[in-house]
Enzyme design. Structure first.
Site, mmCIF file in Angstrom:
data_model
loop_
_atom_site.group_PDB
_atom_site.id
_atom_site.type_symbol
_atom_site.label_atom_id
_atom_site.label_comp_id
_atom_site.label_asym_id
_atom_site.label_seq_id
_atom_site.Cartn_x
_atom_site.Cartn_y
_atom_site.Cartn_z
ATOM 1 N N LYS A 1 -11.607 0.723 -2.283
ATOM 2 C CA LYS A 1 -10.676 1.228 -3.292
ATOM 3 C C LYS A 1 -11.363 1.165 -4.651
ATOM 4 C CE LYS A 1 -7.137 0.125 -0.054
ATOM 5 N NZ LYS A 1 -8.028 0.067 1.124
ATOM 6 N N SER B 1 0.795 -1.230 0.000
ATOM 7 C CA SER B 1 0.000 0.000 0.000
ATOM 8 C C SER B 1 0.823 1.273 0.000
ATOM 9 C CB SER B 1 -0.950 0.007 1.193
ATOM 10 O OG SER B 1 -0.241 -0.099 2.415
ATOM 11 N N HIS C 1 -5.147 -3.508 -2.818
ATOM 12 C CA HIS C 1 -4.744 -2.466 -3.769
ATOM 13 C C HIS C 1 -4.523 -3.029 -5.171
ATOM 14 C CE1 HIS C 1 -4.183 0.874 -0.875
ATOM 15 N NE2 HIS C 1 -3.965 -0.109 -0.031
#
Length: 412
Positions: free
Chosen positions: A249, A190, A218
């Site tokens: 996300k 990250s 991610h």
């Protein structure tokens, strides 16, 4: 009679207190800044327009009318909240549809949805692992992974970030520990934005009879032909036992999931305290995540993946061209995270403030989020950034860098 030590004493005079006080007094605190509108490529923040280079809204789907409509529809049908756990009164048909489609997307037998990504990791690791087991984790793994490892009370054997010689050594030692062994790594890390070398990791794990879990938070919605993450991109899906992902996300909502074999997911469903003893996701978040997932899995998905990675490559090239030290992945894989190394914590904060005042918002990562002396500005892009906006941001970086270095000295 002895007097008890005040349990609150530790909150006074801790190592960060003086730094926090000084940063607040100088209005240099880069955290808890107020967003005053939608989380788009350009935002309203604290009374001014700023280019957003600090969001995980990688595909820009928080502004997609279909995602917003799905959130509204879920509120209209189910109300604002469920006021109960999934075990009791908190399971909707939306949850079941989402879990089925996540499992299909990940290519696993089943998936289970948690209320947050953090709970997904602590709920899985804290349940599957037990005292007597060993968990091996990359030092760059997300904090929620470490929290889950600690909660489990399994023996923790960390290895230096992406150092596979150290991973191999930890696997050899774990073989003598006597319990089950699980290796946990981020697919995309990250802070640095680099990718775990999963093919070699999977080979080592299999060779030592251990299990492998990959945190794809991610990476899902970004990497791979169908956006299923680093495991898909690197061709090791069949060798990964558990996959974790979030909705906060690329999937434009809030929540998380674990995908894997039926027996493991079923065990989590009846045994994970982070799942059983917390309120279910609010209907709007489930509706939004399901709508975003369907966009990602549609023919639009690959176009969005391509766009966000093209933007990341463009920003990375532009920042490097300005003489900034941008973290490079040895594999050459591009991710939406483009970190700029500053080194010194205070320099990073001062540079953040100068960019902020000039109309660009980025994230600041200082120790312990990064190693001591490794402070960085974490920039990230969305598929919905256009070239003109990124060029404005790069022009701002150029001006701010020149002024900053004339006053504070050269950056790394």
């Amino acid at each position: 009679m002895p007097t008890a030590i005040d349990v609150f004493a530790k909150v006074r005079g801790h190592e960060r207190s003086e730094q926090l006080r000084a940063a607040r007094e100088a209005d240099l605190l880069p955290y808890f800044r107020r967003l005053e509108g939608p989380a788009g490529p350009v935002v309203e923040m604290e009374g001014a327009e700023r280019i957003m280079l600090g969001s995980n809204n990688y595909l820009g789907l928080t502004a997609d009318p279909r995602v917003i409509a799905a959130a509204h529809d879920a509120i209209d049908r189910y109300g604002s909240g469920l006021t109960g756990s999934r075990l009791l009164n908190g399971t909707l048909d939306l949850h079941l549809e989402l879990e089925a489609e996540l499992a299909e997307w990940m290519g696993t037998e089943e998936a289970i949805v948690f209320s947050t990504g953090h709970q997904s990791n602590i709920g899985a690791l804290g349940t599957i692992l037990a005292p007597g087991d060993t968990v091996i984790a990359d030092s760059g793994d997300h904090a929620s992974i470490l929290d889950g490892c600690l909660l489990s009370r399994a023996k923790l054997r960390p290895f230096k970030h992406n150092r596979l010689d150290r991973l191999e050594k930890m696997l050899e030692r774990a073989g003598e520990d006597g319990g089950g062994v699980l290796v946990v790594v981020d697919g995309v890390f990250s802070m640095e934005g680099d990718v775990a070398p999963l093919p070699r990791i999977a080979e080592l794990v299999k060779g030592h009879g251990a299990r492998l879990m990959v945190d794809e938070a991610h990476a899902v919605g970004v990497l791979g032909a169908r956006g299923a993450g680093a495991s898909e991109l690197l061709g090791v899906e069949a060798d990964v036992d558990l996959r974790m992902g979030t909705f906060s996300k690329s999937l434009a909502s809030c929540g998380g999931f674990i995908a894997g074999p039926h027996d493991v997911i079923d065990f989590l469903r009846i045994s994970s305290r982070a799942f059983l003893f917390t309120a279910s996701n609010v209907p709007a978040s489930v509706g939004a995540a399901l709508a975003a997932l369907r966009i990602v899995r549609s023919e639009e998905g690959p176009q969005l993946f391509s766009r966000v990675l093209e933007n990341a490559a463009y920003l990375k090239q532009g920042l490097s061209g300005l003489g900034l030290k941008v973290v490079e992945d040895p594999s050459g894989i591009v991710t939406p995270v483009v970190p700029v190394v500053v080194g010194d914590d205070w320099k990073a904060v001062l540079l953040w403030r100068a960019l902020y005042d000039a109309g660009v918002y980025v994230n600041v990562a200082i120790h312990p989020a990064v190693p001591p002396g490794g402070a960085l500005l974490r920039t990230s892009v969305m598929a919905t950034h256009d070239a003109a906006t990124l060029d404005r941001a790069l022009d701002t970086f150029a001006r701010v860098k020149a002024a900053f270095e004339s006053e504070h000295g050269a950056l790394p």
